[in-house]
Design an enzyme around this catalytic site. Structure first.
Site, PDB file in Angstrom:
ATOM      1  N   ASP A 288       0.873  -1.227  -0.139  1.00 53.96           N
ATOM      2  CA  ASP A 288      -0.186   0.116   0.114  1.00 53.96           C
ATOM      3  C   ASP A 288       0.969   1.070  -0.178  1.00 53.96           C
ATOM      4  OD1 ASP A 288      -3.179   0.643   0.438  1.00 53.96           O
ATOM      5  OD2 ASP A 288      -1.753   2.061   1.670  1.00 53.96           O
ATOM      6  N   TRP A 289       0.506   2.310   0.747  1.00 53.74           N
ATOM      7  CA  TRP A 289       1.440   3.367   0.795  1.00 53.74           C
ATOM      8  C   TRP A 289       2.863   3.124   1.325  1.00 53.74           C
ATOM      9  CZ3 TRP A 289       1.851   8.370  -0.247  1.00 53.74           C
ATOM     10  CH2 TRP A 289       0.839   8.953  -0.669  1.00 53.74           C
ATOM     11  N   TRP A 329     -12.429   3.187  -3.635  1.00 53.00           N
ATOM     12  CA  TRP A 329     -11.849   3.405  -2.421  1.00 53.00           C
ATOM     13  C   TRP A 329     -11.716   4.886  -1.955  1.00 53.00           C
ATOM     14  CZ3 TRP A 329     -10.762   2.248   2.566  1.00 53.00           C
ATOM     15  CH2 TRP A 329      -9.634   2.825   3.176  1.00 53.00           C
ATOM     16  N   ASP A 415      -7.597  -8.508  -3.567  1.00 47.64           N
ATOM     17  CA  ASP A 415      -7.494  -6.935  -3.435  1.00 47.64           C
ATOM     18  C   ASP A 415      -8.785  -6.593  -4.141  1.00 47.64           C
ATOM     19  OD1 ASP A 415      -7.058  -4.804  -2.907  1.00 47.64           O
ATOM     20  OD2 ASP A 415      -4.677  -4.904  -3.340  1.00 47.64           O
ATOM     21  N   HIS A 444      -6.032  -7.417   0.193  1.00 44.08           N
ATOM     22  CA  HIS A 444      -5.159  -6.028   0.103  1.00 44.08           C
ATOM     23  C   HIS A 444      -4.281  -6.112   1.098  1.00 44.08           C
ATOM     24  CE1 HIS A 444      -3.934  -2.005  -1.019  1.00 44.08           C
ATOM     25  NE2 HIS A 444      -4.133  -1.642   0.045  1.00 44.08           N
TER      26      HIS A 444
END
Length: 471
Positions: A288-289, A329, A415, A444
């Site tokens: 992710d980030w 999202w 995901d 995810h």
């Protein structure tokens, strides 16, 4: 002994416990009585004496034995304000005490009935009578007050070391009490130049001089708790693990305004952390980030990085459309900014226990703490001139052309945000990365299936001749 007599002697033991508290010791006191006379006293003193055996009961038993000139204390009764532990209970049985009377029960280490009962074994060659609960409220209150004051003092000292900025919030420590599967000690920094006094939390476990370091970067809306299933595997291999909480997440400080969260600033904080901790031979672990930021780090200090373990993430270069799942999202975050973080994690990980879901919610006790959760979906570069897009394009070139380290990729097939197609696209930009491993049941947050991933990664990155990035 009558109940009134037991209460009388217990008050004398309480007086010893109060002396221990004033000396900074855990307030437990004990006395030994024989033939209606107090013959010995004891108070906790392991800190003062650098002695792990210096519990109040042991101190009192030693004094009584010296007084009587005999290590057998036949006919003696011992009064102690807290249920004795296994060490003290064993000593009491060896001393042939006639009777043991304690105040507050100890549900963590008590060996007179709470955790185990050493006095309840008929096969032992001596039987000691036990009575518990005498002045239990007074004895327990002294202990709870002591620990309450100690926690307050620790918070005060921590605040003095890392004062809280007026424009930020700090989640109370109590929110993180007894987190399941997360036993590691917190570490904090607030003097990195980019932090400007904000307190950053990170885990740093394993040998400082380990031959390999795993740098584990979480994404939104998670925190370092996400890596609790992987860290034990890395540590059991003898490696070092560093897992920071991004500012705005976990145990790190949380700026009140969304505008504080900028791509370049978060990246700079991570680079300064890497430098401060002098991380070397790093395997970068991202999702992710953690990947959106983390994949831009090695090009700035390639000599520090030897491997990449990448899970569902993206290089947000701004010159390609963002996945439809991510746009959904982002829209959800705008429409429902108070969504439950734990419930979100559980949606793709039904195996999570309720306490684990609560741990994901813990950093955000109310909406004031959620500025990062609102900001991060909006900060993913969506155009070529968006902040961070140029850095991400430079990083893409780095991974395609200059990366010489080993890489390993895992894809969560379920995901809904960054589907497998996004990850396969990222895969083609990472030089020398073998075919990804697709996890059919993972979503995810791939780290929630992390133990087998970590075991495979330890074996893979231990392969002789594992390369490094080049400048």
């Amino acid at each position: 002994m009558t109940p009134d007599q037991d209460a009388h002697w217990m008050r004398l033991a309480l007086a010893e416990a109060q002396v221990a508290a004033r000396a900074g010791e855990v307030p437990v006191g004990a006395i030994v009585v024989k033939d209606g006379q107090m013959i010995a006293t004891g108070r906790n003193a392991p800190v003062e004496g650098h002695d792990p055996t210096a519990h109040a009961e042991i101190v009192a038993l030693r004094a009584a034995a010296r007084r009587l000139g005999n290590y057998r204390l036949d006919g003696c009764s011992l009064y102690v304000t807290l249920e004795p532990c296994a060490m003290c209970s064993g000593a009491m049985l060896h001393a042939r005490l006639a009777r043991v009377v304690y105040g507050a029960a100890d549900p963590k280490t008590g060996a007179a009935g709470s955790v185990l009962n050493l006095f309840g074994h008929a096969e032992l060659n001596h039987q000691t009578q036990v009575r518990g609960g005498v002045l239990a409220d007074e004895c327990g209150g002294l202990l709870s007050g002591f620990f309450r004051q100690r926690r307050h003092q620790q918070r005060t000292e921590a605040l003095a070391r890392h004062p809280l900025r007026d424009d930020a919030l700090r989640t109370p420590d109590a929110a993180f009490a007894d987190l399941p599967g997360y036993p590691w000690a917190p570490r904090y920094l607030s003097d990195l130049p980019s932090l400007a006094g904000l307190r950053l939390h990170y885990l740093d476990e394993g040998p400082q001089d380990a031959p390999r370091t795993w740098l584990c970067l979480h994404g939104n809306p998670a925190w370092s708790y996400l890596y609790r299933r992987m860290l034990p595997v890395f540590l059991s291999a003898g490696d070092r693990v560093v897992a920071p909480d991004l500012i705005g997440f976990g145990k790190s400080d949380k700026p009140k305004k969304e505008s504080a969260h900028q791509f370049e600033w978060h990246r700079q904080v991570l680079l300064e952390l890497i430098g401060r901790l002098d991380l070397r031979n790093v395997v970068l672990v991202v999702q992710d980030w953690g990947g959106i930021l983390g994949l831009t780090l090695p090009m700035a200090c390639p000599e520090r990085f030897a491997g990449l373990l990448v899970m569902n993430t993206v290089l947000a270069t701004g010159d390609a459309p963002l996945p439809a799942g991510f746009l959904d999202w982002r829209a959800m975050c705008r429409d429902k900014p108070l969504y439950g973080v734990g419930r979100l994690l559980a949606r793709g990980n039904p195996h999570l226990a309720g306490a684990e879901c609560a741990a994901y919610d813990a950093p955000f006790p109310d909406k004031g703490y959620r500025a990062a959760l609102r900001a991060f979906p909006e900060r993913v570069p969506a155009s070529e001139d968006a902040p961070g897009a140029a850095l991400s394009r430079q990083a893409r070139d780095f991974w395609q052309q200059r990366w010489q380290g080993r890489s390993l990729m895992f894809i969560g097939a379920k995901d809904p945000v960054l589907g497998p197609a996004t990850m396969h696209d990222l895969h083609r930009h990472i030089r020398g990365c073998p075919a990804p491993t697709v996890l059919a049941d993972a979503g995810h947050f791939v780290q929630e299936h992390g133990e087998p991933i970590a075991r495979q990664a330890v074996e893979y990155f231990s392969f002789p001749g594992a390369g490094r990035a080049t400048g």
